[in-house]
Write a protein that holds these residues in place. Structure first.
Motif, PDB file in Angstrom:
ATOM      1  N   VAL A 351      78.525 -34.579-101.345  1.00 29.87           N
ATOM      2  CA  VAL A 351      77.949 -35.736-102.056  1.00 29.87           C
ATOM      3  C   VAL A 351      76.446 -35.410-102.242  1.00 29.87           C
ATOM      4  N   THR A 352      76.099 -35.489-103.354  1.00 28.89           N
ATOM      5  CA  THR A 352      74.866 -35.339-103.855  1.00 28.89           C
ATOM      6  C   THR A 352      73.795 -36.496-103.764  1.00 28.89           C
ATOM      7  N   GLY A 353      72.813 -36.623-102.811  1.00 28.88           N
ATOM      8  CA  GLY A 353      71.891 -37.422-102.626  1.00 28.88           C
ATOM      9  C   GLY A 353      70.696 -37.473-103.646  1.00 28.88           C
ATOM     10  N   ALA A 354      70.498 -38.366-104.485  1.00 26.19           N
ATOM     11  CA  ALA A 354      69.780 -38.215-105.784  1.00 26.19           C
ATOM     12  C   ALA A 354      68.531 -39.488-105.451  1.00 26.19           C
ATOM     13  N   SER A 355      67.529 -39.006-106.436  1.00 26.25           N
ATOM     14  CA  SER A 355      66.570 -40.206-106.492  1.00 26.25           C
ATOM     15  C   SER A 355      67.065 -41.453-107.493  1.00 26.25           C
ATOM     16  N   LYS A 356      66.914 -42.731-107.196  1.00 24.61           N
ATOM     17  CA  LYS A 356      67.246 -43.601-108.104  1.00 24.61           C
ATOM     18  C   LYS A 356      66.621 -43.183-109.677  1.00 24.61           C
ATOM     19  N   GLY A 357      67.470 -43.428-110.809  1.00 19.86           N
ATOM     20  CA  GLY A 357      66.778 -42.890-111.805  1.00 19.86           C
ATOM     21  C   GLY A 357      67.449 -41.749-112.496  1.00 19.86           C
ATOM     22  N   TYR A 358      67.647 -40.685-111.631  1.00 21.54           N
ATOM     23  CA  TYR A 358      68.102 -39.393-111.884  1.00 21.54           C
ATOM     24  C   TYR A 358      69.501 -39.575-112.619  1.00 21.54           C
ATOM     25  N   PRO A 359      69.854 -39.038-113.474  1.00 21.83           N
ATOM     26  CA  PRO A 359      69.166 -37.973-114.316  1.00 21.83           C
ATOM     27  C   PRO A 359      67.904 -38.167-115.240  1.00 21.83           C
ATOM     28  N   GLY A 360      67.769 -39.433-115.507  1.00 20.76           N
ATOM     29  CA  GLY A 360      66.832 -40.049-116.357  1.00 20.76           C
ATOM     30  C   GLY A 360      65.331 -39.904-115.528  1.00 20.76           C
ATOM     31  N   ASP A 361      64.541 -41.063-115.497  1.00 24.56           N
ATOM     32  CA  ASP A 361      63.101 -41.085-115.147  1.00 24.56           C
ATOM     33  C   ASP A 361      63.459 -41.431-113.529  1.00 24.56           C
ATOM     34  N   TYR A 362      62.895 -40.339-112.696  1.00 25.67           N
ATOM     35  CA  TYR A 362      62.785 -40.760-111.433  1.00 25.67           C
ATOM     36  C   TYR A 362      61.313 -40.707-110.604  1.00 25.67           C
ATOM     37  N   LYS A 363      60.440 -40.575-111.628  1.00 23.55           N
ATOM     38  CA  LYS A 363      59.032 -40.491-110.842  1.00 23.55           C
ATOM     39  C   LYS A 363      58.548 -41.386-110.117  1.00 23.55           C
ATOM     40  N   GLU A 364      59.073 -42.555-110.135  1.00 23.57           N
ATOM     41  CA  GLU A 364      58.726 -43.767-109.134  1.00 23.57           C
ATOM     42  C   GLU A 364      59.329 -43.333-107.671  1.00 23.57           C
ATOM     43  N   VAL A 365      60.130 -42.351-107.465  1.00 27.24           N
ATOM     44  CA  VAL A 365      60.648 -42.266-106.359  1.00 27.24           C
ATOM     45  C   VAL A 365      59.631 -40.981-105.669  1.00 27.24           C
ATOM     46  N   ARG A 366      59.220 -40.252-106.277  1.00 28.57           N
ATOM     47  CA  ARG A 366      58.479 -38.971-106.018  1.00 28.57           C
ATOM     48  C   ARG A 366      57.537 -39.484-104.926  1.00 28.57           C
ATOM     49  N   GLY A 367      57.617 -38.757-103.635  1.00 31.45           N
ATOM     50  CA  GLY A 367      56.578 -38.885-102.710  1.00 31.45           C
ATOM     51  C   GLY A 367      56.984 -39.867-101.639  1.00 31.45           C
ATOM     52  N   LYS A 368      57.997 -40.719-101.896  1.00 29.27           N
ATOM     53  CA  LYS A 368      58.655 -41.759-100.872  1.00 29.27           C
ATOM     54  C   LYS A 368      59.422 -41.060 -99.829  1.00 29.27           C
ATOM     55  N   GLN A 369      59.188 -41.686 -98.652  1.00 26.71           N
ATOM     56  CA  GLN A 369      59.963 -41.019 -97.501  1.00 26.71           C
ATOM     57  C   GLN A 369      61.525 -41.126 -97.267  1.00 26.71           C
ATOM     58  N   ILE A 370      62.205 -40.189 -96.886  1.00 25.06           N
ATOM     59  CA  ILE A 370      63.605 -40.256 -96.574  1.00 25.06           C
ATOM     60  C   ILE A 370      63.852 -40.220 -95.296  1.00 25.06           C
ATOM     61  N   TYR A 371      64.838 -41.036 -95.092  1.00 25.79           N
ATOM     62  CA  TYR A 371      64.979 -41.250 -93.289  1.00 25.79           C
ATOM     63  C   TYR A 371      66.419 -40.621 -92.928  1.00 25.79           C
ATOM     64  N   GLY A 372      66.485 -40.418 -91.927  1.00 25.75           N
ATOM     65  CA  GLY A 372      67.908 -40.198 -91.314  1.00 25.75           C
ATOM     66  C   GLY A 372      68.621 -38.724 -91.328  1.00 25.75           C
ATOM     67  N   LEU A 373      67.880 -37.896 -92.186  1.00 26.61           N
ATOM     68  CA  LEU A 373      68.277 -36.609 -92.613  1.00 26.61           C
ATOM     69  C   LEU A 373      68.895 -35.717 -91.146  1.00 26.61           C
ATOM     70  N   ASP A 374      67.693 -35.694 -90.206  1.00 28.32           N
ATOM     71  CA  ASP A 374      67.990 -35.011 -89.154  1.00 28.32           C
ATOM     72  C   ASP A 374      69.288 -35.735 -88.204  1.00 28.32           C
ATOM     73  N   GLU A 375      69.341 -36.826 -88.005  1.00 24.69           N
ATOM     74  CA  GLU A 375      70.462 -37.734 -87.607  1.00 24.69           C
ATOM     75  C   GLU A 375      71.660 -37.199 -88.218  1.00 24.69           C
ATOM     76  N   ALA A 376      71.690 -37.041 -89.660  1.00 22.46           N
ATOM     77  CA  ALA A 376      73.003 -36.914 -90.347  1.00 22.46           C
ATOM     78  C   ALA A 376      73.457 -35.540 -90.199  1.00 22.46           C
ATOM     79  N   ARG A 377      72.488 -34.611 -89.924  1.00 25.57           N
ATOM     80  CA  ARG A 377      73.077 -33.152 -89.900  1.00 25.57           C
ATOM     81  C   ARG A 377      73.616 -32.595 -88.695  1.00 25.57           C
ATOM     82  N   LYS A 378      73.222 -33.589 -87.688  1.00 29.06           N
ATOM     83  CA  LYS A 378      73.740 -33.042 -86.284  1.00 29.06           C
ATOM     84  C   LYS A 378      75.065 -33.780 -86.134  1.00 29.06           C
ATOM     85  N   ILE A 379      75.540 -34.554 -87.003  1.00 20.08           N
ATOM     86  CA  ILE A 379      77.044 -35.017 -86.684  1.00 20.08           C
ATOM     87  C   ILE A 379      78.077 -33.728 -86.899  1.00 20.08           C
ATOM     88  N   ASP A 380      79.013 -34.041 -86.085  1.00 18.78           N
ATOM     89  CA  ASP A 380      80.002 -32.584 -85.985  1.00 18.78           C
ATOM     90  C   ASP A 380      80.630 -32.730 -87.277  1.00 18.78           C
TER      91      ASP A 380
END
Ligand code: AMP
Ligand code: GLY
Length: 452
Positions: A351-380
């Motif tokens: 599944v692709t995780g995308a910025s809200k607005g993609y594929p159009g304008d998503y500049k509002e999302v630029r620089g916002k923090q993403i949480y949980g990636l380390d937790e997600a990738r440790k799942i078996d």
């Protein structure tokens, strides 16, 4: 021979999730000591303890700089994974310098970067594909549409347009509008194609799939297949994107249909390119559609691509049991005849995780923090691949439209999908700015549930 030893350096030319998947697989090779990614991205190092160096200031088409890196760093293999780099002739330049390289030459890659050439090539070699005409200017397009009964069409820029150059038109009136829109692709849309919208002979819609093969120019080996979901929203609604998620294996590809894909499409393409003096070395990607003809499914070509799909590679390549460095060296040396490909035959869903607005304008999302990636990738049974993300002091920030990919594996698409969405549920972006589809793999989930 050096490649039989440890200590090799591999360069992967790509900056997104596709490059991240290749880096991960090369890092698993016993022959590879370190990896360089051009331009790479901040998350390329997360799946390995081996050193991964990125060059964010470069482009995939920075040919002199890439040649310089190869010389300076004593590079043993380059994997050119991105379409613009193929079109720019990076493979040709590296090969001329004697650098072992995976990827097609500019001439062989024309099968992707010039849709008009590709359709004429298909016609010369009896490859099944939709009816098309090539237009050199808008007037030609308008006159053609006027001469036709009202029906749905696809209007396509002939050259590379970041995967956005194919515009659907429900009827002749819309086709005229889409032809006018070709201007927005500038040079890429100067020559364009008008294609009939593929349907079965009973009027039914086709079902898409993609097939990946390794080819050394003469021989090919099928690696696997996937089913992409290109529209941005659930139920295949909204704008076309580079791909919101994929599953493998696609159940539409029965053994009978797969035989027709190999005999009627792949074999003809590889032999045709060879016969025309453009032997294809690297990964060939067939974007196909299964359409109903005389009561059974048969393949038709939507497009060929001269590279892995993104995010298709994220579900197909992890299933390869062979050492990727050994496979790639055989490709670079032009002989895969004795190669036995082994796949683990697991189901996978990305599944692709995308910025809200993609594929159009998503500049509002630029620089916002993403949480949980380390937790997600440790799942078996879960793998994470990054794309448009910046990392600072262990924190992750959005920097693009396509941010990351989560891949889950299992015995069936249903199991794999459960894994993927389980991991996806722990990820979020400040201000509720994460967009992803929640129905990836739905066709096959439905088939499996109905026992089809
Ligand atoms: P492309 O950029 O060529 O991959 O096209 C984008 C999407 O448009 C494909 O994934 C298909 O869903 C659809 N498409 C392109 N050409 C056709 C066609 N001739 N008939 C039906 N669908 C098409
Ligand atoms: N996922 C579509 C592509 O890579 O072209």
């Amino acid at each position: 021979m050096k490649e039989r030893n440890t200590g090799n350096t591999v360069v992967v030319v790509d900056g997104g999730g596709r490059g991240a998947t290749l880096v991960d697989k090369y890092a698993q090779s016993k022959h590879v000591e370190r990896i360089i990614a051009v331009p790479g991205n901040d998350l390329m190092k997360i799946n390995t303890d081996k050193p991964v160096q990125i060059y964010p200031q470069l482009k995939t088409t920075s040919i002199p700089e890439i040649l310089e890196i190869c010389e300076r760093e004593g590079v043993d293999l380059v994997d050119v994974a991105q379409d613009n780099a193929v079109e720019a002739g990076l493979v040709d330049a590296l090969t001329a310098r004697g650098v072992p390289t995976v990827g097609p030459t500019k001439d062989a890659g024309q099968i992707e970067w010039d849709k008009a050439w590709s359709r004429e090539f298909g016609e010369r070699h009896g490859i099944p594909q939709p009816f098309f005409i090539i237009c050199l200017n808008q007037q030609e397009g308008f006159s053609f549409i006027q001469s036709q009964p009202d029906q749905p069409w696809f209007i396509k820029a002939s050259r590379l347009a970041e995967g956005k150059g194919a515009l659907p038109a429900k009827n002749n009136e819309e086709a005229v509008e889409r032809i006018k829109e070709m201007e927005r692709f500038k040079e890429a849309g100067k020559v364009f194609l008008i294609e009939k919208w593929l349907r079965g002979d009973d009027g039914s819609a086709g079902e898409e799939f993609s097939t990946y093969v390794f080819s050394d120019g003469r021989n090919y080996k099928v690696i696997g297949n996937a089913q992409d979901h290109k529209r941005v929203n659930n139920f295949d609604e909204g704008e076309n994107t580079g791909g919101m998620g994929c599953s493998t294996p696609p159940l539409v590809l029965t053994p009978e249909l797969m035989r027709d894909v190999e005999v009627g499409v792949i074999n003809r393409a590889i032999n045709g390119l060879h016969a025309e003096g453009r032997p294809y070395r690297g990964v060939l990607y067939l974007g196909g559609m299964a359409i109903r003809k005389n009561g059974s499914l048969s393949p038709s070509v939507i497009e060929f691509n001269a590279r892995w799909g993104d995010p298709e590679v994220q579900v197909v390549l992890p299933g390869l049991i062979n050492d990727l460095f050994e496979v790639s060296m055989a490709l670079a040396q032009g002989d895969i005849s004795s190669l036995q490909l082994q796949m683990d035959n697991k189901a996978r869903v990305v599944v692709t995780g995308a910025s809200k607005g993609y594929p159009g304008d998503y500049k509002e999302v630029r620089g916002k923090q993403i949480y949980g990636l380390d937790e997600a990738r440790k799942i078996d049974g879960v793998r994470l691949y990054g794309a448009g993300i910046k990392e600072e002091d262990g924190r992750h920030y959005a920097s693009g439209g396509r941010l990351f990919y989560i891949v889950g594996e299992g015995e069936t698409v249903i199991d794999a999908r459960r894994k993927t969405y389980g991991a996806m549920s722990v990820v979020s972006i400040d201000g509720n700015n994460l967009h992803f589809r929640t129905d990836i793999g739905w066709r096959d989930v439905q088939r499996l549930r109905k026992g089809l």
